[in-house]
Scaffold this active site. Structure first.
Site, PDB file in Angstrom:
ATOM      1  N   HIS A  49       0.859  -1.187   0.000  1.00 50.87           N
ATOM      2  CA  HIS A  49       0.000   0.000   0.000  1.00 50.87           C
ATOM      3  C   HIS A  49       0.896   1.239   0.000  1.00 50.87           C
ATOM      4  O   HIS A  49       1.924   1.248   0.676  1.00 50.87           O
ATOM      5  CB  HIS A  49      -0.817   0.098   1.285  1.00 50.87           C
ATOM      6  N   TYR A 218      -6.034  -7.443  -1.733  1.00 47.41           N
ATOM      7  CA  TYR A 218      -6.217  -6.224  -2.526  1.00 47.41           C
ATOM      8  C   TYR A 218      -5.713  -6.376  -3.958  1.00 47.41           C
ATOM      9  O   TYR A 218      -4.896  -7.255  -4.255  1.00 47.41           O
ATOM     10  CB  TYR A 218      -5.555  -5.018  -1.859  1.00 47.41           C
TER      11      TYR A 218
END
Ligand code: FAD
Length: 382
Positions: A49, A218
């Site tokens: 991220h 994700y």
């Protein structure tokens, strides 16, 4: 390297923090060389991220648009119960992050991020195949010795050499990192199998079970064509010499399969290759620099990855270190290193503590103190 024996600033390690430090210092006008043990760039790991706090730094390096184009833009960070699917929290990202925190929140393949970072470093300053083995602190410089037999003298040395840092060992003595008691399984899943479930997989979702076991899943590409997960699982110990071992769909099934939500079952079924990694740790360090040596990132404050901010902290460190040196000038590095540590210690230690506790965003909370932070303009603590 062609006979460079003396450099101004040597950055040891060209990982995510070291690459940022080299680029930022160079942008600020310093002469920097990077020394990396790997023989060449390696596309290791999978997902990562990048929070708005870090995207602001990439903006200053001219990399924001490129990363935003490659990476996935989740609308939310969802936390969900691994069995019932109940939503435990919905943390708004997407356009909200741009407006409220000042930059996009993206998730991306770690290799894509790393290669983008390295692309702004002049090749003649990036030295692969240089594993630091020893150093000698002298009055006017530091003499660095590398496994390839080369020696380099540097005015300043930035230890961005990760959790097993040689610089840390020189400052604080040998001490192996501590096994945190947790492992993470990492997998890029088979997209065809995932699509075949007919389910709409969210772009950023953390599935939770008792004792904080979890699967963080994700997308890593803007078009949603790659999907990744990393787990967090407490275990009794880690008895392998290698940095990771192979795992299997069966192991995933055994840990998470019992009454799992259909989307979790789909994720497990779409698992073809999965590896298992130990998470290492250290307590907060008593010092971040000495003389001409200074550390950043995992060398300084390693953490379990559950806030998705370890690299973020390394890159923030690099920014504040660069700003402090710009303020004082290279000659007054002692003052700069003091400003750097005073500005960084509290925030990095707080993130390290919460990350290790694995509570981040499990329940509704305001993440602004992490994401809205602007390392380019934040006050330096003199
Ligand atoms: P590293 O990236 O480890 O780089 C150190 C570099 O130094 C390496 O290239 C190494 O080869 C080199 N080196 C080591 N020793 C020497 C030597 N003696 N001589 C020369 N070179 C040397 N962070 C996030 O911000 N977001 C996330 O989503 C996220 N997810 C994660 C998921 C997992 C499973 C894990 C394990 C970590 C995650 N992190 C995440 C954390 C992040 O990966 C680290 O905090 C980050 O890589 C630290 O950067 P660094 O530059 O300090 O160290």
């Amino acid at each position: 390297m062609t006979d460079i024996e003396t450099v101004d600033i040597a950055v040891i390690g060209a990982g995510l923090g070291g690459a940022a430090a080299a680029a930022l210092l160079r942008n600020a006008g310093f002469s920097v060389h990077s020394f990396e043990q790997a023989d060449e760039f390696q596309r290791v790991g999978a997902g990562i991220h990048i929070g708005p706090n870090v995207m602001k730094i990439f903006r200053s390096l001219g990399l924001e648009d490129r990363l935003a184009e490659i990476g996935s833009h989740p609308s939310h960070w969802f936390s969900r119960d691994g069995r019932s699917g109940e939503y435990l929290s919905r943390i708004e990202l997407g356009d909200f992050a741009v407006k409220e925190y000042g930059a996009p929140y993206i998730t991306i393949h770690r290799g894509d991020m790393h290669v983008t970072q390295l692309s702004v470093l002049p090749p003649e300053t990036l030295h692969f195949g240089y594993r630091l083995t020893d150093l000698e602190e002298r009055d006017d410089d530091v003499l660095l010795s590398f496994a390839n037999g080369r020696q380099v003298s540097a005015k300043l040395v930035v230890g961005a050499d990760g959790i097993g840092s040689v610089i840390r060992e020189k400052l604080l003595g040998p001490e192996r990192p501590r096994f945190s008691g947790w492992v993470g399984h990492r997998a890029l899943v088979d997209m065809d199998k995932l699509r075949a479930t007919g389910l709409e997989y969210e772009r950023c979702v953390k599935w939770w079970w008792e004792h904080s076991r979890h699967i963080m899943a994700y997308a890593t590409k803007n078009d949603g064509s790659e999907y990744y997960y990393v787990t967090g699982v407490p275990v009794d110990g880690w008895n392998h010499e290698s940095s990771y071992v192979d795992s299997s769909r069966e192991e995933m099934e055994a840990i998470f399969g019992d009454n799992a939500h259909p989307m979790v079952k789909g994720l497990i079924d779409a698992t073809t290759e999965v590896t298992k990694w130990p998470f290492w740790n250290r307590d907060p360090m008593p010092l971040w620099s000495r003389g001409r040596l200074v550390m950043l990132g995992d060398a300084c404050h390693p953490m379990r990855p559950h806030m998705a901010q370890g690299a973020g902290m390394a890159i923030e460190d690099a920014t504040i270190l660069t700003r402090a040196l710009s303020l004082t000038g290279e000659a007054d590095y002692k003052t700069a290193f003091g400003i750097y540590e005073r500005t960084r210690r509290e925030r990095a230690t707080k993130v390290q503590t919460i990350s290790n506790a694995n509570t981040w965003l499990k329940e509704p909370e305001d993440p602004a103190w992490v994401y809205a932070y602007d390392p380019i303009h934040a006050e330096l603590v003199g």
